[in-house]
Design a protein around this motif. Structure first.
Motif, PDB file in Angstrom:
ATOM      1  N   ILE A 154       0.815  -1.205   0.000  1.00 47.35           N
ATOM      2  CA  ILE A 154       0.000   0.000   0.000  1.00 47.35           C
ATOM      3  C   ILE A 154       0.851   1.260   0.000  1.00 47.35           C
ATOM      4  O   ILE A 154       0.526   2.247  -0.671  1.00 47.35           O
ATOM      5  N   ALA A 155       1.938   1.256   0.754  1.00 43.38           N
ATOM      6  CA  ALA A 155       2.752   2.474   0.891  1.00 43.38           C
ATOM      7  C   ALA A 155       3.673   2.727  -0.291  1.00 43.38           C
ATOM      8  O   ALA A 155       4.014   3.881  -0.568  1.00 43.38           O
ATOM      9  N   THR A 156       4.064   1.681  -1.002  1.00 42.34           N
ATOM     10  CA  THR A 156       5.050   1.855  -2.077  1.00 42.34           C
ATOM     11  C   THR A 156       4.546   1.371  -3.428  1.00 42.34           C
ATOM     12  O   THR A 156       4.556   2.120  -4.406  1.00 42.34           O
ATOM     13  N   MET A 157       4.112   0.122  -3.500  1.00 40.53           N
ATOM     14  CA  MET A 157       3.768  -0.465  -4.790  1.00 40.53           C
ATOM     15  C   MET A 157       2.577   0.222  -5.449  1.00 40.53           C
ATOM     16  O   MET A 157       2.643   0.606  -6.629  1.00 40.53           O
ATOM     17  N   VAL A 158       1.489   0.398  -4.717  1.00 40.84           N
ATOM     18  CA  VAL A 158       0.280   0.962  -5.320  1.00 40.84           C
ATOM     19  C   VAL A 158       0.513   2.386  -5.845  1.00 40.84           C
ATOM     20  O   VAL A 158       0.163   2.682  -6.994  1.00 40.84           O
ATOM     21  N   PRO A 159       1.088   3.307  -5.046  1.00 45.97           N
ATOM     22  CA  PRO A 159       1.300   4.653  -5.601  1.00 45.97           C
ATOM     23  C   PRO A 159       2.261   4.687  -6.779  1.00 45.97           C
ATOM     24  O   PRO A 159       2.059   5.469  -7.717  1.00 45.97           O
ATOM     25  N   LEU A 160       3.306   3.851  -6.767  1.00 47.12           N
ATOM     26  CA  LEU A 160       4.246   3.854  -7.889  1.00 47.12           C
ATOM     27  C   LEU A 160       3.597   3.327  -9.168  1.00 47.12           C
ATOM     28  O   LEU A 160       3.819   3.865 -10.258  1.00 47.12           O
ATOM     29  N   ILE A 161       2.795   2.291  -9.031  1.00 45.29           N
ATOM     30  CA  ILE A 161       2.071   1.797 -10.204  1.00 45.29           C
ATOM     31  C   ILE A 161       1.061   2.837 -10.664  1.00 45.29           C
ATOM     32  O   ILE A 161       0.842   3.045 -11.865  1.00 45.29           O
ATOM     33  N   GLY A 162       0.456   3.540  -9.701  1.00 47.42           N
ATOM     34  CA  GLY A 162      -0.453   4.626 -10.054  1.00 47.42           C
ATOM     35  C   GLY A 162       0.240   5.719 -10.826  1.00 47.42           C
ATOM     36  O   GLY A 162      -0.325   6.290 -11.778  1.00 47.42           O
ATOM     37  N   VAL A 163       1.475   6.039 -10.440  1.00 49.13           N
ATOM     38  CA  VAL A 163       2.255   7.041 -11.172  1.00 49.13           C
ATOM     39  C   VAL A 163       2.483   6.596 -12.618  1.00 49.13           C
ATOM     40  O   VAL A 163       2.286   7.364 -13.565  1.00 49.13           O
ATOM     41  N   ILE A 164       2.900   5.347 -12.779  1.00 45.28           N
ATOM     42  CA  ILE A 164       3.189   4.829 -14.118  1.00 45.28           C
ATOM     43  C   ILE A 164       1.941   4.826 -14.994  1.00 45.28           C
ATOM     44  O   ILE A 164       1.961   5.276 -16.144  1.00 45.28           O
ATOM     45  N   ALA A 165       0.824   4.313 -14.436  1.00 45.30           N
ATOM     46  CA  ALA A 165      -0.403   4.202 -15.227  1.00 45.30           C
ATOM     47  C   ALA A 165      -1.086   5.547 -15.422  1.00 45.30           C
ATOM     48  O   ALA A 165      -1.546   5.867 -16.523  1.00 45.30           O
ATOM     49  N   GLY A 166      -1.165   6.343 -14.353  1.00 45.67           N
ATOM     50  CA  GLY A 166      -1.874   7.608 -14.440  1.00 45.67           C
ATOM     51  C   GLY A 166      -1.199   8.611 -15.365  1.00 45.67           C
ATOM     52  O   GLY A 166      -1.832   9.187 -16.255  1.00 45.67           O
ATOM     53  N   THR A 167       0.096   8.817 -15.156  1.00 43.44           N
ATOM     54  CA  THR A 167       0.804   9.765 -16.017  1.00 43.44           C
ATOM     55  C   THR A 167       0.996   9.196 -17.422  1.00 43.44           C
ATOM     56  O   THR A 167       0.939   9.926 -18.412  1.00 43.44           O
ATOM     57  N   GLY A 168       1.213   7.890 -17.514  1.00 39.56           N
ATOM     58  CA  GLY A 168       1.445   7.274 -18.814  1.00 39.56           C
ATOM     59  C   GLY A 168       0.221   7.236 -19.702  1.00 39.56           C
ATOM     60  O   GLY A 168       0.341   7.057 -20.918  1.00 39.56           O
ATOM     61  N   ALA A 169      -0.974   7.405 -19.112  1.00 43.66           N
ATOM     62  CA  ALA A 169      -2.192   7.350 -19.911  1.00 43.66           C
ATOM     63  C   ALA A 169      -2.344   8.552 -20.825  1.00 43.66           C
ATOM     64  O   ALA A 169      -3.028   8.468 -21.854  1.00 43.66           O
ATOM     65  N   ILE A 170      -1.716   9.689 -20.461  1.00 44.36           N
ATOM     66  CA  ILE A 170      -1.884  10.888 -21.283  1.00 44.36           C
ATOM     67  C   ILE A 170      -0.601  11.710 -21.419  1.00 44.36           C
ATOM     68  O   ILE A 170      -0.410  12.391 -22.420  1.00 44.36           O
ATOM     69  N   GLY A 171       0.275  11.646 -20.423  1.00 43.70           N
ATOM     70  CA  GLY A 171       1.466  12.481 -20.430  1.00 43.70           C
ATOM     71  C   GLY A 171       2.324  12.377 -21.672  1.00 43.70           C
ATOM     72  O   GLY A 171       2.680  13.411 -22.284  1.00 43.70           O
ATOM     73  N   PRO A 172       2.696  11.173 -22.120  1.00 45.37           N
ATOM     74  CA  PRO A 172       3.548  11.056 -23.306  1.00 45.37           C
ATOM     75  C   PRO A 172       2.921  11.659 -24.560  1.00 45.37           C
ATOM     76  O   PRO A 172       3.619  12.231 -25.402  1.00 45.37           O
ATOM     77  N   GLU A 173       1.602  11.553 -24.695  1.00 43.92           N
ATOM     78  CA  GLU A 173       0.927  12.119 -25.863  1.00 43.92           C
ATOM     79  C   GLU A 173       1.007  13.645 -25.864  1.00 43.92           C
ATOM     80  O   GLU A 173       1.128  14.269 -26.923  1.00 43.92           O
ATOM     81  N   ILE A 174       0.914  14.232 -24.674  1.00 46.74           N
ATOM     82  CA  ILE A 174       1.035  15.687 -24.579  1.00 46.74           C
ATOM     83  C   ILE A 174       2.475  16.116 -24.829  1.00 46.74           C
ATOM     84  O   ILE A 174       2.746  17.099 -25.517  1.00 46.74           O
ATOM     85  N   ASP A 175       3.416  15.353 -24.282  1.00 49.08           N
ATOM     86  CA  ASP A 175       4.831  15.703 -24.420  1.00 49.08           C
ATOM     87  C   ASP A 175       5.291  15.684 -25.878  1.00 49.08           C
ATOM     88  O   ASP A 175       6.029  16.568 -26.315  1.00 49.08           O
ATOM     89  N   ASP A 176       4.888  14.634 -26.618  1.00 51.50           N
ATOM     90  CA  ASP A 176       5.371  14.534 -28.004  1.00 51.50           C
ATOM     91  C   ASP A 176       4.436  15.200 -29.021  1.00 51.50           C
ATOM     92  O   ASP A 176       4.701  15.184 -30.227  1.00 51.50           O
ATOM     93  N   GLY A 177       3.333  15.768 -28.537  1.00 57.07           N
ATOM     94  CA  GLY A 177       2.430  16.500 -29.425  1.00 57.07           C
ATOM     95  C   GLY A 177       1.418  15.652 -30.152  1.00 57.07           C
ATOM     96  O   GLY A 177       0.560  16.181 -30.867  1.00 57.07           O
ATOM     97  N   SER A 178       1.463  14.328 -29.982  1.00 59.23           N
ATOM     98  CA  SER A 178       0.524  13.467 -30.696  1.00 59.23           C
ATOM     99  C   SER A 178      -0.908  13.606 -30.190  1.00 59.23           C
ATOM    100  O   SER A 178      -1.843  13.133 -30.837  1.00 59.23           O
ATOM    101  N   ILE A 179      -1.085  14.271 -29.051  1.00 58.35           N
ATOM    102  CA  ILE A 179      -2.429  14.475 -28.520  1.00 58.35           C
ATOM    103  C   ILE A 179      -3.283  15.289 -29.484  1.00 58.35           C
ATOM    104  O   ILE A 179      -4.517  15.171 -29.483  1.00 58.35           O
TER     105      ILE A 179
END
Length: 239
Positions: A57-82
């Motif tokens: 709960i203290a480490t695994m869940v938030p880190l996976i949340g970071v990967i999934a949450g930011t990865g769902a849209i962040g890369p598309e905004i960064d590279d302009g493909s959005i």
């Protein structure tokens, strides 16, 4: 509020070879730790709670949340493909809700499922420890996904900010500063786990009502604001 095409593209981005490999590391490590602890310490309810609360709960869940949450849209905004997605006849709140749904599903699968398996390995679900922490992982997955999806929408440094929150605020300040614990998704989810477990081995610094209200509030507000921010992204042809 759900678009299958957007969902398929988001799943493909999140479960690509490199990102999927990262997602598998933490669950695998949790299962290895659970097996080793069971081998050397036997079935102990308090030890099981310490492992699941301290690592899952203290480490695994938030880190996976970071990967999934930011990865769902962040890369598309960064590279302009959005811009190609925004040019489609899909409402922008629908894009956010679809990406949030995918991020939640990925976070749940890679956090709640291994938490349940690890709990069963550690003490066979004695005092409902495995089930309680699995429920905590499920509700935390929703809030983390919304929070980190918002970060991915508003900042190009979303992963950095997400890691700071997960590792510094929740893991460090959350364990040392009492006041910080009440502003922690981890503690809010533990409030739900404490009620589900119904035993003294699981504790939270916030009450069930407070934790539940804050989990819902953070999820709703983060989702709403992410949709609002996405509306402000203008295509070249719209200016």
């Amino acid at each position: 509020m759900y678009d299958p095409t957007v969902a398929r593209l988001t799943y493909r981005a999140l479960l690509g070879r490199r990102r999927a490999a990262i997602l598998f590391v933490l669950p695998a490590l949790l299962l290895v730790i659970a097996g080793a602890v069971r081998m050397f310490a036997g079935a102990d309810d308090q030890v099981a709670s310490d492992v699941l609360g301290g690592f899952a709960i203290a480490t695994m869940v938030p880190l996976i949340g970071v990967i999934a949450g930011t990865g769902a849209i962040g890369p598309e905004i960064d590279d302009g493909s959005i811009v190609y997605l925004l040019a489609k006849p899909v409402k922008r709140p629908t894009i956010i809700c679809t990406k949030l749904t995918v991020a939640i599903a990925v976070t749940m699968v890679f956090s709640a499922v291994p938490t349940l398996i690890a709990g069963l390995i550690l003490n066979g679900n004695g005092q409902q420890v495995a089930v309680a922490y699995t429920i905590a992982a499920l509700v935390a997955s929703i809030a983390y996904s919304a929070l980190f999806l918002l970060l991915g929408t508003v900042s190009r440094h979303a992963v950095v900010f997400g890691l700071v929150y997960a590792l510094v605020w929740e893991a460090l300040f959350g364990s040392l500063v009492p006041g910080a614990r009440t502003l922690s998704v981890q503690q809010w989810s533990l409030a739900v786990a404490e009620k589900a477990g119904g035993s003294d081995v699981i504790t939270s610094d916030v009450g069930l009502t407070t934790g539940t209200v804050l989990l819902v509030a953070v999820t709703v507000v983060a989702t709403w604001y992410a949709g609002r921010k996405l509306r402000t992204l203008k295509l070249a042809g719209e200016e």
